[in-house]
Design a protein around this motif. Structure first.
Motif, PDB file in Angstrom:
ATOM      1  N   THR A  70       0.849  -1.194   0.000  1.00  0.00           N
ATOM      2  CA  THR A  70       0.000   0.000   0.000  1.00  0.00           C
ATOM      3  C   THR A  70       0.884   1.243   0.000  1.00  0.00           C
ATOM      4  N   ILE A  71       0.415   2.288  -0.677  1.00  0.00           N
ATOM      5  CA  ILE A  71       1.111   3.576  -0.682  1.00  0.00           C
ATOM      6  C   ILE A  71       0.624   4.341   0.538  1.00  0.00           C
ATOM      7  N   CYS A  82      -4.927   4.663   2.622  1.00  0.00           N
ATOM      8  CA  CYS A  82      -3.794   4.470   1.716  1.00  0.00           C
ATOM      9  C   CYS A  82      -4.065   5.280   0.451  1.00  0.00           C
ATOM     10  N   HIS A  83      -3.003   5.529  -0.307  1.00  0.00           N
ATOM     11  CA  HIS A  83      -3.100   6.382  -1.490  1.00  0.00           C
ATOM     12  C   HIS A  83      -2.975   5.582  -2.778  1.00  0.00           C
ATOM     13  N   GLY A  84      -2.920   4.269  -2.669  1.00  0.00           N
ATOM     14  CA  GLY A  84      -2.824   3.416  -3.850  1.00  0.00           C
ATOM     15  C   GLY A  84      -2.228   2.076  -3.477  1.00  0.00           C
ATOM     16  N   PHE A  85      -2.037   1.259  -4.489  1.00  0.00           N
ATOM     17  CA  PHE A  85      -1.520  -0.090  -4.278  1.00  0.00           C
ATOM     18  C   PHE A  85      -0.440  -0.422  -5.297  1.00  0.00           C
ATOM     19  N   LEU A  86       0.440  -1.326  -4.916  1.00  0.00           N
ATOM     20  CA  LEU A  86       1.416  -1.913  -5.821  1.00  0.00           C
ATOM     21  C   LEU A  86       1.282  -3.416  -5.672  1.00  0.00           C
ATOM     22  N   ASP A  92       6.818  -8.770 -12.623  1.00  0.00           N
ATOM     23  CA  ASP A  92       5.701  -7.975 -13.126  1.00  0.00           C
ATOM     24  C   ASP A  92       5.151  -7.151 -11.970  1.00  0.00           C
ATOM     25  N   ILE A  93       4.965  -5.855 -12.222  1.00  0.00           N
ATOM     26  CA  ILE A  93       4.494  -4.955 -11.176  1.00  0.00           C
ATOM     27  C   ILE A  93       3.370  -4.098 -11.736  1.00  0.00           C
ATOM     28  N   MET A  94       2.312  -3.953 -10.953  1.00  0.00           N
ATOM     29  CA  MET A  94       1.204  -3.087 -11.339  1.00  0.00           C
ATOM     30  C   MET A  94       0.921  -2.142 -10.178  1.00  0.00           C
ATOM     31  N   CYS A  95       0.734  -0.866 -10.500  1.00  0.00           N
ATOM     32  CA  CYS A  95       0.438   0.151  -9.482  1.00  0.00           C
ATOM     33  C   CYS A  95      -0.873   0.833  -9.786  1.00  0.00           C
ATOM     34  N   THR A  96      -1.561   1.224  -8.731  1.00  0.00           N
ATOM     35  CA  THR A  96      -2.759   2.053  -8.862  1.00  0.00           C
ATOM     36  C   THR A  96      -2.599   3.227  -7.915  1.00  0.00           C
ATOM     37  N   GLY A  97      -3.179   4.338  -8.277  1.00  0.00           N
ATOM     38  CA  GLY A  97      -3.119   5.506  -7.413  1.00  0.00           C
ATOM     39  C   GLY A  97      -3.027   6.771  -8.231  1.00  0.00           C
ATOM     40  N   PRO A  98      -2.933   7.919  -7.541  1.00  0.00           N
ATOM     41  CA  PRO A  98      -2.804   9.197  -8.242  1.00  0.00           C
ATOM     42  C   PRO A  98      -1.517   9.243  -9.075  1.00  0.00           C
ATOM     43  N   ASN A  99      -1.572   9.941 -10.204  1.00  0.00           N
ATOM     44  CA  ASN A  99      -0.429   9.996 -11.128  1.00  0.00           C
ATOM     45  C   ASN A  99       0.873  10.422 -10.468  1.00  0.00           C
TER      46      ASN A  99
END
Length: 175
Positions: A70-71, A82-86, A92-99
């Motif tokens: 978690t960010i 939290c501010h996003g996820f990794l 292989d890595i995927m992230c979500t969250g603000p740019n």
């Protein structure tokens, strides 16, 4: 880790038949290699920090799902938003969250590894956007704004491999 050299090395006289090699680092293909790589990768992820709008952020590993991070803002108590996820699976890595967080995380990874960005899922529906491929799944945003995930190509491959795609006009299953 100690290993025997490949048999072809012995056959060609490159090493003796009783030689043993001591590895200096994980060798691709060994059972212990994924564990060694995950330790390496996770130590780098745990050490990442960056600033957004004057605040310092970092990634915190989820205790129940070790591949999910978690960010979080540094110093905030556990349970704070939290501010996003990794999500990390092997390499292989995927992230979500603000740019601004995604860009900072990408810079952190670029400082440590040679990487390429496979794509992104757009913030809003875009009929021309290509789906993102992650771990054999396709992800894309639909007109309602929801994100859809599909393994259609994998399912079609499995059906074809097992000749199940030929069932349309059959009344019995293939062997």
């Amino acid at each position: 880790i100690y290993v025997r050299p490949p048999a072809w090395c012995v056959r060609h006289g490159l090493v003796g038949k009783n030689d043993i090699w001591k590895l200096k680092k994980a060798l691709y293909g060994l059972r212990t290699s994924p564990v060694a790589w995950e330790r390496e990768r996770d130590s780098k992820i745990a050490a990442m920090t960056w600033r957004v709008k004057g605040a310092q952020y970092h990634l915190v590993e989820c205790p129940t799902a070790p591949c999910v991070w978690t960010i979080r803002k540094k110093g905030e108590p556990e349970g704070s938003p939290c501010h996003g996820f990794l999500i990390a699976y092997v390499d292989d890595i995927m992230c979500t969250g603000p740019n601004e967080h995604l860009e900072a995380i990408k810079r952190e990874f670029d400082d440590k590894y040679t990487m390429k960005v496979a794509g992104l899922v757009t913030k809003h529906y875009d009929p021309n956007a290509e789906p993102l491929k992650f771990l054999g799944c396709l992800l894309w945003r639909i007109p309602s704004g929801q994100i859809v995930m599909s393994q259609q190509s994998y399912i079609e491959h499995c059906l074809q491999e097992n000749r199940l795609n030929e069932l349309e006009k059959r009344t019995t299953l293939p062997d």
